[in-house]
Scaffold this motif. Structure first.
Motif, short mmCIF file in Angstrom:
data_model
loop_
_atom_site.label_atom_id
_atom_site.label_comp_id
_atom_site.label_asym_id
_atom_site.label_seq_id
_atom_site.Cartn_x
_atom_site.Cartn_y
_atom_site.Cartn_z
N GLY A 39 0.81 -1.22 0.00
CA GLY A 39 0.00 0.00 0.00
C GLY A 39 0.84 1.26 0.00
O GLY A 39 2.04 1.24 -0.26
N GLU A 40 0.18 2.35 0.28
CA GLU A 40 0.87 3.64 0.38
C GLU A 40 1.91 3.60 1.50
O GLU A 40 1.75 2.88 2.48
CB GLU A 40 -0.14 4.76 0.71
CG GLU A 40 -0.97 5.20 -0.46
CD GLU A 40 -1.81 6.41 -0.10
OE1 GLU A 40 -1.36 7.26 0.69
OE2 GLU A 40 -2.93 6.49 -0.62
N ARG A 41 2.91 4.41 1.34
CA ARG A 41 3.97 4.48 2.34
C ARG A 41 3.41 5.05 3.64
O ARG A 41 2.77 6.10 3.64
CB ARG A 41 5.08 5.37 1.82
CG ARG A 41 6.37 5.21 2.50
CD ARG A 41 7.40 6.01 1.76
NE ARG A 41 8.71 5.64 2.21
CZ ARG A 41 9.80 6.19 1.77
NH1 ARG A 41 9.74 7.13 0.85
NH2 ARG A 41 10.96 5.83 2.22
N THR A 42 3.66 4.34 4.74
CA THR A 42 3.21 4.79 6.05
C THR A 42 4.33 4.56 7.07
O THR A 42 5.33 3.91 6.77
CB THR A 42 1.97 4.00 6.53
OG1 THR A 42 2.37 2.65 6.79
CG2 THR A 42 0.84 4.03 5.52
N LYS A 43 4.11 5.04 8.27
CA LYS A 43 5.12 4.85 9.33
C LYS A 43 5.25 3.38 9.74
O LYS A 43 6.23 2.99 10.35
CB LYS A 43 4.80 5.72 10.54
CG LYS A 43 3.54 5.32 11.27
CD LYS A 43 3.29 6.22 12.47
CE LYS A 43 2.06 5.77 13.22
NZ LYS A 43 1.80 6.59 14.38
N HIS A 44 4.26 2.56 9.39
CA HIS A 44 4.29 1.14 9.76
C HIS A 44 4.97 0.26 8.72
O HIS A 44 5.28 -0.90 8.99
CB HIS A 44 2.87 0.63 10.01
CG HIS A 44 2.18 1.32 11.13
ND1 HIS A 44 2.55 1.15 12.45
CD2 HIS A 44 1.16 2.20 11.14
CE1 HIS A 44 1.78 1.90 13.22
NE2 HIS A 44 0.93 2.56 12.46
N GLN A 45 5.23 0.81 7.55
CA GLN A 45 5.79 0.02 6.47
C GLN A 45 7.17 -0.60 6.82
O GLN A 45 7.39 -1.77 6.54
CB GLN A 45 5.86 0.83 5.20
CG GLN A 45 5.91 -0.03 3.95
CD GLN A 45 5.73 0.80 2.70
OE1 GLN A 45 6.16 1.95 2.64
NE2 GLN A 45 5.08 0.23 1.72
N PRO A 46 8.10 0.14 7.42
CA PRO A 46 9.38 -0.49 7.76
C PRO A 46 9.23 -1.70 8.67
O PRO A 46 9.88 -2.72 8.45
CB PRO A 46 10.17 0.63 8.45
CG PRO A 46 9.60 1.88 7.87
CD PRO A 46 8.13 1.59 7.70
N HIS A 47 8.36 -1.61 9.67
CA HIS A 47 8.20 -2.76 10.57
C HIS A 47 7.57 -3.94 9.83
O HIS A 47 7.95 -5.09 10.07
CB HIS A 47 7.39 -2.38 11.81
CG HIS A 47 7.54 -3.40 12.89
ND1 HIS A 47 8.50 -3.31 13.86
CD2 HIS A 47 6.88 -4.56 13.12
CE1 HIS A 47 8.41 -4.36 14.66
NE2 HIS A 47 7.43 -5.13 14.23
N ALA A 48 6.65 -3.66 8.94
CA ALA A 48 6.04 -4.74 8.15
C ALA A 48 7.12 -5.40 7.28
O ALA A 48 7.16 -6.63 7.16
CB ALA A 48 4.91 -4.19 7.28
N LEU A 49 7.99 -4.61 6.69
CA LEU A 49 9.09 -5.16 5.89
C LEU A 49 10.05 -5.98 6.75
O LEU A 49 10.54 -7.03 6.33
CB LEU A 49 9.85 -4.03 5.19
CG LEU A 49 9.14 -3.42 3.99
CD1 LEU A 49 9.79 -2.10 3.62
CD2 LEU A 49 9.18 -4.38 2.81
N TYR A 50 10.32 -5.51 7.94
CA TYR A 50 11.18 -6.26 8.87
C TYR A 50 10.54 -7.61 9.19
O TYR A 50 11.20 -8.65 9.12
CB TYR A 50 11.41 -5.46 10.15
CG TYR A 50 12.07 -6.28 11.23
CD1 TYR A 50 13.42 -6.59 11.15
CD2 TYR A 50 11.33 -6.76 12.30
CE1 TYR A 50 14.04 -7.37 12.13
CE2 TYR A 50 11.93 -7.54 13.27
CZ TYR A 50 13.27 -7.85 13.18
OH TYR A 50 13.87 -8.63 14.14
N ASN A 51 9.24 -7.61 9.50
CA ASN A 51 8.56 -8.87 9.80
C ASN A 51 8.60 -9.82 8.61
O ASN A 51 8.79 -11.01 8.77
CB ASN A 51 7.10 -8.61 10.21
CG ASN A 51 6.97 -8.17 11.64
OD1 ASN A 51 7.95 -8.10 12.38
ND2 ASN A 51 5.76 -7.85 12.06
#
Length: 103
Positions: A39-51
């Motif tokens: 989805g759109e870039r959000t503040k949660h995206q890095p953590h989702a990528l880490y997971n």
């Protein structure tokens, strides 16, 4: 409580991914984080990528580990230390391509 109030929030999705990761349910981690990553870039995206990186490591899919980690480090270079200390990524850190990526 927040899950019942906002079950579709990205925060709740990240927390679900964390729980699945801790239970070694790697396919579920990939499933729940897909909407955040794509989805759109959000503040949660890095953590989702880490997971997702950790899930791919658990599945021993090194190509996707490298792909996700590369994107994560481009998006959030501060995750380098988290990656280096991650118990989920410990085995993957011996890969020569990952060592090069983390220099």
């Amino acid at each position: 409580k927040i899950y019942y109030l906002k079950p579709d929030s990205q925060y709740v999705t990240i927390e679900r991914g964390n729980v699945y990761l801790s239970m070694w349910l790697y396919e579920k981690v990939l499933e729940v984080t897909e909407s955040i990553v794509s989805g759109e870039r959000t503040k949660h995206q890095p953590h989702a990528l880490y997971n997702r990186t950790c899930a791919y490591a658990g599945l021993e899919d090194m190509e996707n580990v490298i792909t996700e980690m590369t994107y994560l480090l481009q998006l959030a270079p501060e995750y380098k230390d988290i990656i280096l200390e991650s118990e989920y990524l410990e085995k993957s850190l011996n890969n020569s391509r990952i060592k090069k990526l983390l220099k």
